[in-house]
Design an enzyme around this catalytic site. Sequence first.
Site, PDB file in Angstrom:
ATOM      1  N   PRO A  63       9.609  -4.751  -0.428  1.00  0.00           N
ATOM      2  CA  PRO A  63      10.702  -4.456   0.498  1.00  0.00           C
ATOM      3  C   PRO A  63      10.197  -4.244   1.925  1.00  0.00           C
ATOM      4  O   PRO A  63       9.077  -3.759   2.118  1.00  0.00           O
ATOM      5  CB  PRO A  63      11.327  -3.180  -0.062  1.00  0.00           C
ATOM      6  CG  PRO A  63      10.489  -2.716  -1.177  1.00  0.00           C
ATOM      7  CD  PRO A  63       9.468  -3.756  -1.503  1.00  0.00           C
ATOM      8  N   ALA A 102       9.800  -0.338   4.802  1.00  0.00           N
ATOM      9  CA  ALA A 102       9.606   0.580   3.685  1.00  0.00           C
ATOM     10  C   ALA A 102       8.391   1.487   3.874  1.00  0.00           C
ATOM     11  O   ALA A 102       8.210   2.446   3.143  1.00  0.00           O
ATOM     12  CB  ALA A 102       9.451  -0.221   2.392  1.00  0.00           C
ATOM     13  N   GLY A 103       7.497   1.130   4.829  1.00  0.00           N
ATOM     14  CA  GLY A 103       6.240   1.872   4.949  1.00  0.00           C
ATOM     15  C   GLY A 103       5.221   1.440   3.917  1.00  0.00           C
ATOM     16  O   GLY A 103       4.235   2.131   3.655  1.00  0.00           O
ATOM     17  N   LEU A 104       5.450   0.259   3.313  1.00  0.00           N
ATOM     18  CA  LEU A 104       4.555  -0.244   2.267  1.00  0.00           C
ATOM     19  C   LEU A 104       3.578  -1.292   2.797  1.00  0.00           C
ATOM     20  O   LEU A 104       2.766  -1.833   2.034  1.00  0.00           O
ATOM     21  CB  LEU A 104       5.383  -0.836   1.115  1.00  0.00           C
ATOM     22  CG  LEU A 104       6.292   0.160   0.376  1.00  0.00           C
ATOM     23  CD1 LEU A 104       7.225  -0.570  -0.588  1.00  0.00           C
ATOM     24  CD2 LEU A 104       5.459   1.196  -0.382  1.00  0.00           C
ATOM     25  N   GLY A 105       3.652  -1.613   4.078  1.00  0.00           N
ATOM     26  CA  GLY A 105       2.654  -2.486   4.712  1.00  0.00           C
ATOM     27  C   GLY A 105       2.761  -3.954   4.346  1.00  0.00           C
ATOM     28  O   GLY A 105       1.787  -4.691   4.520  1.00  0.00           O
ATOM     29  N   GLY A 106       3.922  -4.402   3.881  1.00  0.00           N
ATOM     30  CA  GLY A 106       4.049  -5.783   3.403  1.00  0.00           C
ATOM     31  C   GLY A 106       3.648  -6.829   4.447  1.00  0.00           C
ATOM     32  O   GLY A 106       2.868  -7.734   4.147  1.00  0.00           O
ATOM     33  N   SER A 123       1.780  -6.492   7.137  1.00  0.00           N
ATOM     34  CA  SER A 123       0.352  -6.375   7.443  1.00  0.00           C
ATOM     35  C   SER A 123      -0.486  -6.992   6.331  1.00  0.00           C
ATOM     36  O   SER A 123      -1.504  -7.652   6.580  1.00  0.00           O
ATOM     37  CB  SER A 123      -0.043  -4.906   7.594  1.00  0.00           C
ATOM     38  OG  SER A 123       0.718  -4.302   8.603  1.00  0.00           O
ATOM     39  N   SER A 124      -0.049  -6.777   5.092  1.00  0.00           N
ATOM     40  CA  SER A 124      -0.747  -7.347   3.944  1.00  0.00           C
ATOM     41  C   SER A 124      -0.690  -8.876   3.984  1.00  0.00           C
ATOM     42  O   SER A 124      -1.688  -9.558   3.731  1.00  0.00           O
ATOM     43  CB  SER A 124      -0.107  -6.833   2.655  1.00  0.00           C
ATOM     44  OG  SER A 124      -0.655  -7.487   1.542  1.00  0.00           O
ATOM     45  N   ASP A 177      -2.244  -1.689  10.419  1.00  0.00           N
ATOM     46  CA  ASP A 177      -2.526  -1.604   8.976  1.00  0.00           C
ATOM     47  C   ASP A 177      -3.241  -2.830   8.415  1.00  0.00           C
ATOM     48  O   ASP A 177      -3.584  -2.853   7.223  1.00  0.00           O
ATOM     49  CB  ASP A 177      -1.216  -1.441   8.184  1.00  0.00           C
ATOM     50  CG  ASP A 177      -0.543  -0.103   8.437  1.00  0.00           C
ATOM     51  OD1 ASP A 177      -1.186   0.783   9.021  1.00  0.00           O
ATOM     52  OD2 ASP A 177       0.625   0.033   8.040  1.00  0.00           O
ATOM     53  N   LYS A 204       0.851  -1.207   0.000  1.00  0.00           N
ATOM     54  CA  LYS A 204       0.000   0.000   0.000  1.00  0.00           C
ATOM     55  C   LYS A 204       0.870   1.234   0.000  1.00  0.00           C
ATOM     56  O   LYS A 204       2.053   1.172   0.353  1.00  0.00           O
ATOM     57  CB  LYS A 204      -0.910   0.037   1.241  1.00  0.00           C
ATOM     58  CG  LYS A 204      -0.204   0.003   2.609  1.00  0.00           C
ATOM     59  CD  LYS A 204       0.252   1.324   3.163  1.00  0.00           C
ATOM     60  CE  LYS A 204       0.866   1.211   4.557  1.00  0.00           C
ATOM     61  NZ  LYS A 204       1.688   2.357   4.964  1.00  0.00           N
TER      62      LYS A 204
HETATM   63  O1  C5P Z   1       0.355  -1.437  14.982  1.00  0.00           O
HETATM   64  P1  C5P Z   1       1.760  -1.685  14.558  1.00  0.00           P
HETATM   65  O2  C5P Z   1       2.356  -2.893  15.225  1.00  0.00           O
HETATM   66  O3  C5P Z   1       1.932  -1.719  13.071  1.00  0.00           O
HETATM   67  O4  C5P Z   1       2.601  -0.434  15.047  1.00  0.00           O
HETATM   68  C1  C5P Z   1       4.010  -0.443  15.153  1.00  0.00           C
HETATM   69  C2  C5P Z   1       4.473   0.762  15.973  1.00  0.00           C
HETATM   70  O5  C5P Z   1       4.233   1.961  15.254  1.00  0.00           O
HETATM   71  C3  C5P Z   1       3.756   0.950  17.287  1.00  0.00           C
HETATM   72  O6  C5P Z   1       4.371   0.232  18.322  1.00  0.00           O
HETATM   73  C4  C5P Z   1       3.877   2.451  17.515  1.00  0.00           C
HETATM   74  O7  C5P Z   1       5.159   2.776  18.009  1.00  0.00           O
HETATM   75  C5  C5P Z   1       3.809   3.008  16.112  1.00  0.00           C
HETATM   76  N1  C5P Z   1       2.444   3.439  15.706  1.00  0.00           N
HETATM   77  C6  C5P Z   1       1.882   4.574  16.283  1.00  0.00           C
HETATM   78  N2  C5P Z   1       0.635   4.978  15.889  1.00  0.00           N
HETATM   79  C7  C5P Z   1      -0.049   4.301  14.936  1.00  0.00           C
HETATM   80  C8  C5P Z   1       0.511   3.147  14.340  1.00  0.00           C
HETATM   81  C9  C5P Z   1       1.772   2.745  14.750  1.00  0.00           C
HETATM   82  O8  C5P Z   1       2.490   5.211  17.157  1.00  0.00           O
HETATM   83  N3  C5P Z   1      -1.248   4.726  14.560  1.00  0.00           N
END
Ligand code: C5P
Length: 279
Positions: free
Chosen positions: A95, A98-102, A104-105, A137, A13
């Site tokens: 990758p 990357a912030g691409l959500g791999g 989570s996907s 995500d 994403k």
């Molecule tokens: O939910 P996820 O495990 O993907 O989040 C990873 C880390 O990103 C969290 O531990 C938190 O530090 C940060 N995060 C956040 N606010 C969000 C999503 C993620 O602070 N809405």
Amino acid sequence: MQRRGLTLASPAKINLFLRVMNRRPDGYHNLCSLFQAIDLVDILHFSLSDSNLFTINSDVIPADHNNLVVKAVETFRAATGLRTPVNIHLDKRIPVQAGLGGGSSNAATTLWALNELHGRPATIQQLMRWGGKIGSDVAFFLSEGTAYCTGRGEIITPMSPLAPQSFWILKPKEGLSTPEVYKKLAIDLLPDRNPKASLKAWVGGKRVLYNDLEQAAFAVMPMLAALKTKLFSYGFTDIIMSGSGSALACFGDGDLPLIPGVDLFPVKFTNRAADGWYA
Ligand code: C5P
């Protein structure tokens, strides 16, 4: 008849805009973000079997209990009581860091696949709720590919597909850690943009790109800011970091040379049909 095997694409994403509203008492941040699935995909193979096995074609990602695929299997079993052993192989192409959500996907695709292989015992809303517990995500990837996401990112408002767009994803070899980027975020200094107005602009066909995490990511990884500046000099007009980075999405008609240490992916928006998965 129930199927015993499935091969599914697991898309990445990007965040077309990402506004961080405030920090919450639980340490997370409330967001308002327009998420869009793209056709850069991992491939997941599932088959019901006599024993459990999970493999990945990667040396850098361990196939252990920290992997979101394993967490999705455990979550599905705990929620449904259905425990048929399953073999899963992940062919990783998106990758990481990357912030691409791999990751989570992959978790969302696993929830979808297990639900299909067991004859659809759960609704998509249930899968989204379970996904939201695995990671912020995950629920998005159970939408149809375009969604306005709030809360931690797990509260989904589905949107109709946007006008098609082709663009580049650039991923420096160096990745970024999401918690580290959030730690650098100076919330009080963020511009006061109106995400509802940004959403309306997208629905009207206008490209509005911003990411409140960009300055924090640039502070952790200064070469990313330099890369963005360089991309403007190649003629690209709209460049935005996805999620907490380090991937950049690059729109427009610039002339992109090969850049040492940066992987390039030509991509476009993708959506799934209401009763099917991503192609
Ligand atoms: O939910 P996820 O495990 O993907 O989040 C990873 C880390 O990103 C969290 O531990 C938190 O530090 C940060 N995060 C956040 N606010 C969000 C999503 C993620 O602070 N809405």
